[in-house]
Design a protein around this motif. Sequence first.
Motif, PDB file in Angstrom:
ATOM      1  N   PRO A 144       7.469  -0.270  -1.675  1.00 52.00           N
ATOM      2  CA  PRO A 144       6.191  -0.427  -0.958  1.00 52.00           C
ATOM      3  C   PRO A 144       5.382  -1.616  -1.454  1.00 52.00           C
ATOM      4  CG  PRO A 144       6.545   1.861  -1.591  1.00 52.00           C
ATOM      5  CD  PRO A 144       7.599   1.057  -2.287  1.00 52.00           C
ATOM      6  N   ALA A 145       5.455  -1.894  -2.762  1.00 47.87           N
ATOM      7  CA  ALA A 145       4.720  -3.049  -3.294  1.00 47.87           C
ATOM      8  C   ALA A 145       5.297  -4.350  -2.748  1.00 47.87           C
ATOM      9  CB  ALA A 145       4.776  -3.045  -4.822  1.00 47.87           C
ATOM     10  N   GLU A 189       5.355  -0.430   8.724  1.00 52.30           N
ATOM     11  CA  GLU A 189       6.128  -0.043   7.553  1.00 52.30           C
ATOM     12  C   GLU A 189       5.248   0.089   6.302  1.00 52.30           C
ATOM     13  OE1 GLU A 189       9.374   0.743   7.353  1.00 52.30           O
ATOM     14  OE2 GLU A 189       9.442   0.590   9.534  1.00 52.30           O
ATOM     15  N   LEU A 190       4.098  -0.583   6.316  1.00 53.70           N
ATOM     16  CA  LEU A 190       3.216  -0.501   5.157  1.00 53.70           C
ATOM     17  C   LEU A 190       2.626   0.893   4.979  1.00 53.70           C
ATOM     18  CD1 LEU A 190       1.211  -3.847   5.435  1.00 53.70           C
ATOM     19  CD2 LEU A 190       3.164  -3.342   3.968  1.00 53.70           C
ATOM     20  N   GLU A 191       2.616   1.677   6.047  1.00 54.03           N
ATOM     21  CA  GLU A 191       2.002   2.993   5.987  1.00 54.03           C
ATOM     22  C   GLU A 191       3.027   4.082   5.689  1.00 54.03           C
ATOM     23  OE1 GLU A 191      -0.722   3.732   9.188  1.00 54.03           O
ATOM     24  OE2 GLU A 191      -1.077   1.591   9.503  1.00 54.03           O
ATOM     25  N   LYS A 192       4.112   3.688   4.999  1.00 58.90           N
ATOM     26  CA  LYS A 192       5.137   4.635   4.561  1.00 58.90           C
ATOM     27  C   LYS A 192       5.220   4.611   3.039  1.00 58.90           C
ATOM     28  CE  LYS A 192       7.966   4.055   8.730  1.00 58.90           C
ATOM     29  NZ  LYS A 192       9.302   3.678   9.255  1.00 58.90           N
ATOM     30  N   ALA A 201       3.682  -8.824   3.335  1.00 58.99           N
ATOM     31  CA  ALA A 201       2.632  -8.840   4.355  1.00 58.99           C
ATOM     32  C   ALA A 201       1.496  -9.773   3.949  1.00 58.99           C
ATOM     33  CB  ALA A 201       2.112  -7.421   4.591  1.00 58.99           C
ATOM     34  N   ALA A 202       1.146  -9.761   2.658  1.00 58.51           N
ATOM     35  CA  ALA A 202       0.085 -10.653   2.170  1.00 58.51           C
ATOM     36  C   ALA A 202       0.505 -12.117   2.300  1.00 58.51           C
ATOM     37  CB  ALA A 202      -0.254 -10.315   0.720  1.00 58.51           C
ATOM     38  N   ALA A 209      -2.491   1.277   5.174  1.00 57.00           N
ATOM     39  CA  ALA A 209      -3.389   1.486   6.303  1.00 57.00           C
ATOM     40  C   ALA A 209      -4.632   0.602   6.175  1.00 57.00           C
ATOM     41  CB  ALA A 209      -3.783   2.965   6.379  1.00 57.00           C
ATOM     42  N   SER A 210      -5.165   0.482   4.970  1.00 55.38           N
ATOM     43  CA  SER A 210      -6.336  -0.378   4.749  1.00 55.38           C
ATOM     44  C   SER A 210      -5.989  -1.835   5.008  1.00 55.38           C
ATOM     45  CB  SER A 210      -6.851  -0.203   3.314  1.00 55.38           C
ATOM     46  OG  SER A 210      -7.246   1.125   3.074  1.00 55.38           O
TER      47      SER A 210
END
Length: 469
Positions: A204-205, A225-228, A211-212, A238-239
């Motif tokens: 996840p990191a 996928e970030l919200e998994k 994404a960043a 989500a933020s």
Amino acid sequence: MRLPSVTSLYGRIFAIFWFTMFLVILAVLALPRLDPRLTKDIASRHYHGMLQVRDKIEQRFSSQQAGTKELSSKADLNHILDSFDNRSKRSDEPKLRLYLTDPDGNIQAWSRRSDFSLKALRNFVTTIDDPLKPQQKLYGKTMLSGPIPVDLADKKYFLYFGMKWNEPPGFLLQLFDHPFRLLLAVMLVSTPLLLWLAWALSQPARRLEQAAQRVTQGVFETDPELEKGTSEFRQAGASFNQMVEAVNMMICRQQRLLSDISHELRSPLTRLRMAQALAIRKQGESSELIRIDTEAQRLELMIAKLLELSHIQVDSHLNREAQPLSSLWEGLLADSQFEAEQMGKTLQISDIPDRSMICSPQLLMSALENIVRNSIYYGKDKIIVSFVEHKESLSIKVEDNGEGVPDEELESIFRPFYRVSTARDRHSGGTGLGLAITESAIRQHNGTIQASRSTLGGLLIEISLPLIS
């Protein structure tokens, strides 16, 4: 938005790793205590089974020796054990080897079919501290258990049991004998699990980091996928997506505002130029009217450049493709070289490396063109454009022998609308947005740009851009 700290994430992974290693070491230290070759208490069900065997021996002896008060010799004892041993082979009872000792630990009888060393039995007898607390211990492939008190012909004896034992396997016993081998075996088994655990925790990191990076490149897209993953990363993902949506909305509003401003400015600007043209027609040309026309043109050019800068900051990520460097700048530099010759100046160009990069072609062509044309305009008679290829990046240097820029203003020339105080910019008629547009284009491609004093005496602009590996 509160993002999980990379330091705390890897700290957590290392904490889990070392905690697991602590459990492994604890297991390695505890496992030898499970070694069946150590003297241990007998399991309850095995103990009750031994008592049943003892009772059967006493019962059988009583029926065969009714009225006899004592045993005549060791042969009688051996006969008792052999008879029970033979019976056990004809039934479903465990195939036991039985041994009798007197209260002093002297061996009195044993099964004739026993293939077990009596020396090992004597050793086991000496390890028993309390005859009322039966123990068991593994010798080779035979598990010895006892003692169990037994009364035969009013005499006290102790009964010991020998049973074939095929557990644990030989290699496990070797591990018990060599703790470092046991530690190595446990580590070999646990290391893949720990690596998978670290990978699973860091996934996840990594997605959040990617994404960043896309955001830094101007790609403002949400990623489901970030919200998994774990609850902490789901909340952070989500933020992050909410932040991207908010930035997208803010950029759209900014774009709409700039478009509205440009439209509102161009309308009175057009009317102003029409009025200026009518004034020239009625009154003829004058310095005042010419100045009005010049300033109106500069204002119109400034609006166009401002809109161009806005589009670069918003839309540069939409048209990215792999492009050879030669196709990007070869034609542009050839035209610039011809233009310099027409002005009586020399433009030297080094060979363009045979590499490619992911880019917006029109944007990078415009960026380099701005710098090269500035150098041609401000250089006295010599301009040098050089390309230096590194492993993963390209360095471009553009320098001239003009008047240059004061050192204290080198960091400011990339700011929008900044005008340097020297003659280099005073009579150019520029808008002060050219280098700002160039700097924005380079930054949109994850590159860097900086200005310094050239060895030729003028300005040196150095660009660094990432290449395809």
